[in-house]
Design an enzyme around this catalytic site. Structure first.
Site, PDB file in Angstrom:
ATOM      1  N   CYS A 271       3.307  -2.870   3.980  1.00 47.69           N
ATOM      2  CA  CYS A 271       2.450  -1.726   4.291  1.00 47.69           C
ATOM      3  C   CYS A 271       3.224  -0.854   5.279  1.00 47.69           C
ATOM      4  O   CYS A 271       4.444  -0.990   5.381  1.00 47.69           O
ATOM      5  CB  CYS A 271       1.076  -2.163   4.801  1.00 47.69           C
ATOM      6  SG  CYS A 271       1.043  -3.000   6.409  1.00 47.69           S
TER       7      CYS A 271
ATOM      8  N   HIS B 235       8.655 -29.958  11.953  1.00 46.12           N
ATOM      9  CA  HIS B 235       8.130 -28.728  11.356  1.00 46.12           C
ATOM     10  C   HIS B 235       7.021 -29.052  10.360  1.00 46.12           C
ATOM     11  O   HIS B 235       6.021 -28.338  10.278  1.00 46.12           O
ATOM     12  CB  HIS B 235       9.255 -27.934  10.697  1.00 46.12           C
ATOM     13  CG  HIS B 235      10.267 -27.435  11.682  1.00 46.12           C
ATOM     14  ND1 HIS B 235       9.908 -26.794  12.842  1.00 46.12           N
ATOM     15  CD2 HIS B 235      11.622 -27.515  11.688  1.00 46.12           C
ATOM     16  CE1 HIS B 235      11.000 -26.474  13.528  1.00 46.12           C
ATOM     17  NE2 HIS B 235      12.047 -26.915  12.849  1.00 46.12           N
TER      18      HIS B 235
ATOM     19  N   HIS C 294      11.434 -23.161   9.552  1.00 50.62           N
ATOM     20  CA  HIS C 294      10.474 -23.797  10.463  1.00 50.62           C
ATOM     21  C   HIS C 294       9.037 -23.775   9.944  1.00 50.62           C
ATOM     22  O   HIS C 294       8.300 -24.741  10.135  1.00 50.62           O
ATOM     23  CB  HIS C 294      10.478 -23.096  11.835  1.00 50.62           C
ATOM     24  CG  HIS C 294      11.750 -23.286  12.601  1.00 50.62           C
ATOM     25  ND1 HIS C 294      11.785 -23.322  13.978  1.00 50.62           N
ATOM     26  CD2 HIS C 294      13.036 -23.422  12.201  1.00 50.62           C
ATOM     27  CE1 HIS C 294      13.034 -23.490  14.402  1.00 50.62           C
ATOM     28  NE2 HIS C 294      13.811 -23.552  13.330  1.00 50.62           N
TER      29      HIS C 294
ATOM     30  N   ARG D  31       3.857 -29.603  12.294  1.00 48.74           N
ATOM     31  CA  ARG D  31       3.248 -28.361  12.805  1.00 48.74           C
ATOM     32  C   ARG D  31       2.564 -27.573  11.683  1.00 48.74           C
ATOM     33  O   ARG D  31       1.498 -26.983  11.887  1.00 48.74           O
ATOM     34  CB  ARG D  31       4.324 -27.517  13.504  1.00 48.74           C
ATOM     35  CG  ARG D  31       4.787 -28.179  14.782  1.00 48.74           C
ATOM     36  CD  ARG D  31       6.111 -27.660  15.289  1.00 48.74           C
ATOM     37  NE  ARG D  31       6.600 -28.495  16.381  1.00 48.74           N
ATOM     38  CZ  ARG D  31       7.842 -28.498  16.827  1.00 48.74           C
ATOM     39  NH1 ARG D  31       8.758 -27.726  16.270  1.00 48.74           N
ATOM     40  NH2 ARG D  31       8.196 -29.285  17.819  1.00 48.74           N
TER      41      ARG D  31
ATOM     42  N   ASP E 173       0.860  -1.185   0.000  1.00 47.32           N
ATOM     43  CA  ASP E 173       0.000   0.000   0.000  1.00 47.32           C
ATOM     44  C   ASP E 173       0.897   1.236   0.000  1.00 47.32           C
ATOM     45  O   ASP E 173       2.119   1.136  -0.212  1.00 47.32           O
ATOM     46  CB  ASP E 173      -1.005  -0.043   1.171  1.00 47.32           C
ATOM     47  CG  ASP E 173      -0.356   0.237   2.523  1.00 47.32           C
ATOM     48  OD1 ASP E 173       0.890   0.375   2.591  1.00 47.32           O
ATOM     49  OD2 ASP E 173      -1.102   0.328   3.525  1.00 47.32           O
TER      50      ASP E 173
ATOM     51  N   THR F 180       3.264  -0.756   8.626  1.00 51.70           N
ATOM     52  CA  THR F 180       3.820  -1.572   9.718  1.00 51.70           C
ATOM     53  C   THR F 180       4.121  -3.003   9.298  1.00 51.70           C
ATOM     54  O   THR F 180       4.841  -3.714  10.004  1.00 51.70           O
ATOM     55  CB  THR F 180       2.811  -1.655  10.872  1.00 51.70           C
ATOM     56  OG1 THR F 180       1.611  -2.248  10.359  1.00 51.70           O
ATOM     57  CG2 THR F 180       2.512  -0.282  11.461  1.00 51.70           C
TER      58      THR F 180
HETATM   59  C1  RB5 Z   1      -1.779   3.026   6.400  1.00 47.06           C
HETATM   60  O1  RB5 Z   1      -1.775   4.307   6.942  1.00 47.06           O
HETATM   61  C2  RB5 Z   1      -1.383   2.002   7.445  1.00 47.06           C
HETATM   62  O2  RB5 Z   1      -2.418   1.849   8.353  1.00 47.06           O
HETATM   63  C3  RB5 Z   1      -1.042   0.671   6.787  1.00 47.06           C
HETATM   64  O3  RB5 Z   1      -0.021   0.872   5.864  1.00 47.06           O
HETATM   65  C4  RB5 Z   1      -0.563  -0.417   7.712  1.00 47.06           C
HETATM   66  O4  RB5 Z   1       0.438   0.040   8.558  1.00 47.06           O
HETATM   67  C5  RB5 Z   1      -1.601  -1.149   8.425  1.00 47.06           C
HETATM   68  O5  RB5 Z   1      -1.356  -2.113   9.174  1.00 47.06           O
END
Ligand code: RB5
Length: 150
Positions: A64, A133, A97, A136, A7, A66
């Protein structure tokens, strides 16, 4: 073939990843996004996950802001084992794993230099093929079977 998706929060880092894959000589298919404009990460998680489910691609990289939202969305798909990794040890371990088929990262979490080392570890580390592994992972597949096809 490596499936790529991001994104707006991962757009900048993905440009570095693509340059790196070009230098490595790896083939990839880019499912977008194709600009830094705000968009929704589930779109790209779904496209990359589907390309692995169909066999068009065998690995994926999702980014993305995070890495969290896009990995959660990818892991809703049967057969997808998306691993959120911001260090080389985790990237190696999840291949050995978990036989992870998607690497997720956060473009607002990790810098390009380190991220590319994580990408290398993910792409270059084989599954251990160890019985414990495999057992699992079969347990994960059983959870998918118990809830019905997705
Ligand atoms: C976008 O602002 C942000 O929320 C997205 O890129 C991501 O971090 C979501 O988990």
């Amino acid at each position: 073939m490596i499936a790529l998706g991001c994104d707006h929060g991962g757009y900048e880092l993905m440009q570095e990843v693509k340059k790196h894959l070009n230098e490595r000589g790896d083939e990839y298919k880019d499912f977008g996004t194709d600009s830094p404009a705000s968009t929704d990460y589930p779109i790209y998680a779904k496209a990359v996950a589907k390309s692995i489910q169909t066999g068009e691609c065998d690995r994926g990289i999702l980014i993305c802001g995070t890495g969290i939202g896009i990995s959660i969305a990818a892991n809703k798909h049967d057969g997808i084992r998306a691993a959120l990794c911001h260090d080389v040890f985790s990237a190696e371990a999840t291949r050995q794993h978990n036989d992870a088929n998607i690497l997720a990262m956060g473009g607002r979490v990790i810098g390009g230099g380190h991220a590319l080392r994580v990408v290398d570890a993910f792409l270059d580390t084989p599954f251990s093929n160890d019985e414990r592994h495999k057992r699992r992972i079969a347990g994960i597949t059983q959870i998918e079977a118990d809830r019905g096809q997705k």
